[in-house]
Design a protein around this motif. Sequence first.
Motif, PDB file in Angstrom:
ATOM      1  N   CYS A 297     -34.899  37.168 -45.920  1.00  0.00           N
ATOM      2  CA  CYS A 297     -34.779  37.573 -47.321  1.00  0.00           C
ATOM      3  C   CYS A 297     -33.560  36.928 -47.946  1.00  0.00           C
ATOM      4  O   CYS A 297     -32.457  36.955 -47.371  1.00  0.00           O
ATOM      5  CB  CYS A 297     -34.651  39.091 -47.443  1.00  0.00           C
ATOM      6  SG  CYS A 297     -36.185  39.983 -47.136  1.00  0.00           S
ATOM      7  N   LEU A 298     -33.766  36.344 -49.112  1.00  0.00           N
ATOM      8  CA  LEU A 298     -32.676  35.761 -49.886  1.00  0.00           C
ATOM      9  C   LEU A 298     -32.539  36.532 -51.191  1.00  0.00           C
ATOM     10  O   LEU A 298     -33.514  36.692 -51.931  1.00  0.00           O
ATOM     11  CB  LEU A 298     -32.958  34.285 -50.192  1.00  0.00           C
ATOM     12  CG  LEU A 298     -32.034  33.624 -51.230  1.00  0.00           C
ATOM     13  CD1 LEU A 298     -30.596  33.540 -50.703  1.00  0.00           C
ATOM     14  CD2 LEU A 298     -32.546  32.233 -51.612  1.00  0.00           C
TER      15      LEU A 298
ATOM     16  N   HIS B 217     -31.571  38.036 -42.278  1.00  0.00           N
ATOM     17  CA  HIS B 217     -32.656  37.644 -41.376  1.00  0.00           C
ATOM     18  C   HIS B 217     -33.028  38.828 -40.501  1.00  0.00           C
ATOM     19  O   HIS B 217     -32.165  39.544 -39.985  1.00  0.00           O
ATOM     20  CB  HIS B 217     -32.222  36.458 -40.502  1.00  0.00           C
ATOM     21  CG  HIS B 217     -33.301  35.981 -39.594  1.00  0.00           C
ATOM     22  ND1 HIS B 217     -33.378  36.350 -38.272  1.00  0.00           N
ATOM     23  CD2 HIS B 217     -34.375  35.178 -39.819  1.00  0.00           C
ATOM     24  CE1 HIS B 217     -34.429  35.783 -37.716  1.00  0.00           C
ATOM     25  NE2 HIS B 217     -35.046  35.071 -38.634  1.00  0.00           N
ATOM     26  N   PHE B 218     -34.336  39.046 -40.345  1.00  0.00           N
ATOM     27  CA  PHE B 218     -34.852  40.153 -39.526  1.00  0.00           C
ATOM     28  C   PHE B 218     -35.665  39.568 -38.384  1.00  0.00           C
ATOM     29  O   PHE B 218     -36.565  38.744 -38.609  1.00  0.00           O
ATOM     30  CB  PHE B 218     -35.722  41.083 -40.373  1.00  0.00           C
ATOM     31  CG  PHE B 218     -35.008  41.668 -41.557  1.00  0.00           C
ATOM     32  CD1 PHE B 218     -34.335  42.873 -41.460  1.00  0.00           C
ATOM     33  CD2 PHE B 218     -35.000  40.997 -42.778  1.00  0.00           C
ATOM     34  CE1 PHE B 218     -33.675  43.412 -42.559  1.00  0.00           C
ATOM     35  CE2 PHE B 218     -34.344  41.523 -43.879  1.00  0.00           C
ATOM     36  CZ  PHE B 218     -33.673  42.735 -43.762  1.00  0.00           C
TER      37      PHE B 218
ATOM     38  N   PRO C 249     -36.294  44.560 -48.089  1.00  0.00           N
ATOM     39  CA  PRO C 249     -35.483  44.065 -49.212  1.00  0.00           C
ATOM     40  C   PRO C 249     -34.609  45.141 -49.826  1.00  0.00           C
ATOM     41  O   PRO C 249     -33.699  44.842 -50.599  1.00  0.00           O
ATOM     42  CB  PRO C 249     -36.548  43.576 -50.212  1.00  0.00           C
ATOM     43  CG  PRO C 249     -37.774  43.330 -49.394  1.00  0.00           C
ATOM     44  CD  PRO C 249     -37.729  44.365 -48.312  1.00  0.00           C
ATOM     45  N   ALA C 250     -34.872  46.415 -49.482  1.00  0.00           N
ATOM     46  CA  ALA C 250     -34.055  47.511 -50.024  1.00  0.00           C
ATOM     47  C   ALA C 250     -32.606  47.412 -49.560  1.00  0.00           C
ATOM     48  O   ALA C 250     -31.728  48.092 -50.103  1.00  0.00           O
ATOM     49  CB  ALA C 250     -34.638  48.851 -49.599  1.00  0.00           C
ATOM     50  N   ILE C 251     -32.355  46.552 -48.557  1.00  0.00           N
ATOM     51  CA  ILE C 251     -30.971  46.340 -48.113  1.00  0.00           C
ATOM     52  C   ILE C 251     -30.120  45.866 -49.280  1.00  0.00           C
ATOM     53  O   ILE C 251     -28.936  46.164 -49.378  1.00  0.00           O
ATOM     54  CB  ILE C 251     -30.933  45.340 -46.937  1.00  0.00           C
ATOM     55  CG1 ILE C 251     -29.535  45.299 -46.313  1.00  0.00           C
ATOM     56  CG2 ILE C 251     -31.352  43.939 -47.386  1.00  0.00           C
ATOM     57  CD1 ILE C 251     -29.467  44.460 -45.048  1.00  0.00           C
TER      58      ILE C 251
ATOM     59  N   GLY D  60     -32.102  39.251 -57.739  1.00  0.00           N
ATOM     60  CA  GLY D  60     -33.459  38.756 -57.554  1.00  0.00           C
ATOM     61  C   GLY D  60     -33.671  38.397 -56.099  1.00  0.00           C
ATOM     62  O   GLY D  60     -32.809  37.784 -55.473  1.00  0.00           O
ATOM     63  N   VAL D  61     -34.814  38.802 -55.545  1.00  0.00           N
ATOM     64  CA  VAL D  61     -35.053  38.657 -54.107  1.00  0.00           C
ATOM     65  C   VAL D  61     -36.296  37.817 -53.846  1.00  0.00           C
ATOM     66  O   VAL D  61     -37.306  37.946 -54.555  1.00  0.00           O
ATOM     67  CB  VAL D  61     -35.212  40.039 -53.440  1.00  0.00           C
ATOM     68  CG1 VAL D  61     -35.454  39.892 -51.933  1.00  0.00           C
ATOM     69  CG2 VAL D  61     -33.982  40.901 -53.703  1.00  0.00           C
ATOM     70  N   CYS D  62     -36.210  36.978 -52.807  1.00  0.00           N
ATOM     71  CA  CYS D  62     -37.367  36.231 -52.304  1.00  0.00           C
ATOM     72  C   CYS D  62     -37.403  36.382 -50.791  1.00  0.00           C
ATOM     73  O   CYS D  62     -36.375  36.228 -50.120  1.00  0.00           O
ATOM     74  CB  CYS D  62     -37.262  34.756 -52.690  1.00  0.00           C
ATOM     75  SG  CYS D  62     -38.533  33.715 -51.927  1.00  0.00           S
TER      76      CYS D  62
END
Length: 315
Positions: free
Chosen positions: A185-186, A240-241, A249-251, A278-280
Amino acid sequence: MVEDLAIVIVDDMQYSRAVLRTTLNRIGYTDVRMAASASEALVMMSDRRAEVVLADWVMPEMNGLELTAEIRRKDEQRSHYTGIILFTGKEGDEAMMEAFRHGVDDYLTKPVNQIQLAARLFAAGRVARLQNKVLETSAALSATNHQLEFLSTTDPLTGLPNRRAMDKRMEAAIMETCSRGGALCLGILDVDHFKRINDLHGHDVGDEVLILIARRMRLALRPMDMVARMGGEEFALVAHFHKSEKCDPAIFERVRQTISDEPIPIPEGGITVTASIGVCCYQHGEEMPTIQTMTRLADQNLYRAKSEGRNRVVG
């Protein structure tokens, strides 16, 4: 006249040590220490290094070849070079070759000729000093390269990694996700109305706000996650997971809350700051994206977060 050297004489025979020291003093060397055994010499050299060691081959407990091996091992640990000359009653090419195979720099047969000793000692000292100069230069270059690498990948204001470092981390994380599984996730974070802070309080206060926001983001994320400054008031969050099902993404929502929950202290009181993110996300099994693709998608979601009222996470 000779250039003085730090010399250690190692011989279990007191008379031989005394004769050697007298000879060396006569040649012009004054920094001469004497050891009655190899173990005593090693302790002596751990306190202060030697440039050249003159050692007898045959000694009880530890002979000259064993001493040479130990000196070479310690030299490697300390990035140092010690010239080693062995004395022995052994004659012939076979003994000489054995000494050289064990790392000895030079070899003299007894009784020692003073002129030969002076010449060999001069050569061994010159080689040792040249080697140590090379080692010092190499260490200095290595330290400079590390410093340059740090400067080229670190934001000078916040101490966070910069865009260049983020790109390297993203590239590695994309490849790991593609080959080993998991998810990446970015998040692109922008401080809301930051220009207003600079206009009202000045750029020095604006800088302090960015520094404190950087600390809060770092504390809100996991130790293995990355926070990087992209430029201005914009930051990148990389998480990274190892397992796709743990991708959350709630992190980044926790990051947003950490920034906005407590006012940031300034001399005039406190400033309430909010941020939009903003998340991707990319999961294993999907078509492998590029860094540019993920950044663009995260930027698009950031613009959505701004247009929907700011102080929110959109992904």
